[in-house]
Design an enzyme around this catalytic site. Sequence first.
Site, PDB file in Angstrom:
ATOM      1  CE1 TYR A  20      -3.714   2.566   0.985  1.00 30.05           C
ATOM      2  CE2 TYR A  20      -1.892   3.576   2.169  1.00 30.05           C
ATOM      3  CZ  TYR A  20      -3.159   3.658   1.640  1.00 30.05           C
ATOM      4  OH  TYR A  20      -3.874   4.819   1.746  1.00 30.05           O
TER       5      TYR A  20
ATOM      6  CD  GLU B  16      -6.082   4.534  -0.935  1.00 27.57           C
ATOM      7  OE1 GLU B  16      -6.072   4.769   0.282  1.00 27.57           O
ATOM      8  OE2 GLU B  16      -7.106   4.184  -1.556  1.00 27.57           O
TER       9      GLU B  16
END
Length: 390
Positions: A109, A197
Amino acid sequence: MNLHEYQAKEIFRDSGIPVPAGKVAASPEEAVAVAGALGGSVWVVKAQVHAGGRGKAGGVKLARDPEAVRAAAAGMLGTRLATKQTGPEGLPVDRVYVEAGSEIARELYLSMTLNRERGRVALIASAAGGMEIEEVAAATPEKILSVNVHPAAGLQGYQVREIAYGLKLESVLIGPFQALAQALYRLYVEKDLSLIEINPLIVTRQGELLALDAKVDVDANALFRHPELARLRDASQEDPMERRASEHDLNYVSLDGDIACMVNGAGLAMATMDLIKLHGGTPANFLDVGGGATAERVTAAFELILSNPRVRAVLVNIFGGIVRCDLIAEGVIKAVRKVGVSVPVVARLEGTNAEGARAMLAQSGLAITPAEDLTDAARKVVALAAKGKA
């Protein structure tokens, strides 16, 4: 302003951020054609909506032949995809993104956003890629890595290496990871973004880094500097009432309650909603008409909140500092007469020309209940809304 995945990945490509090959399609036939042009034997078909959690909701499908690509696209296009972030009504799927399959060795991530506590941009990473970052933060906060970027110095190499070592990346990937992170930071700053993101950022079996997903949010206040980004807006993905509000320069957010609020000032609007909740009611919206509200804007605001079929009562709470209370009263009267209000309205007006405004409401002949103060207004509107449920 949110971007679709396919739009974000085009921006990534232009910025030197590696992404798998893929292209958007608006029909099952186009999706099959894209898969054929990409080549290979595995493709991923993704519904394009402004929401996360698509995979769990059936918005991401793996296809191993052209007919499976066609079936996946046909099953998504023209539907509404409901995820945890959209609510039960979902969002319309007008396009799908067809992407070449990737051989995944690891999922990570990576994101960049503003750390409001520190007033600095933060680079955030986790080895728990593919999971919702909120769940990771709640269950295993030690897996969240972050560094704050000094605005004068920018993202430093040692900060990126600190994240890379924390993710336990192989030494051959440190350089590519640093180049990717620096590209993200430049993109974030140059395009006035509020969030980037990548979830997941994958390490392929061939030892490459690829942004398998891409989420980009643009600061709407900076769109005047980026017409190329403003053109990417997809109004179909926005709440219809919030879209209408933006056309009149109103700050509006839809909520799930049945008491509509019209207030001037964001802080006063928050306090008004708190008091409604305190006395047992539920706000239907946040609405700040602003300090320089005109009668026309107030009329538009009133029409907007009354277009919500869930509304059982309306609370008008105005403190006249910059804006005059009589202008607000004029707008309320115009709107009530124009719309033909069938729900009770409670009005609390204080400040500049408040006495004249209250007189205007009293002489209007309309069923508008006056309130002495904010607590009185909250109690009255909650009671009236409860009667409407009976």
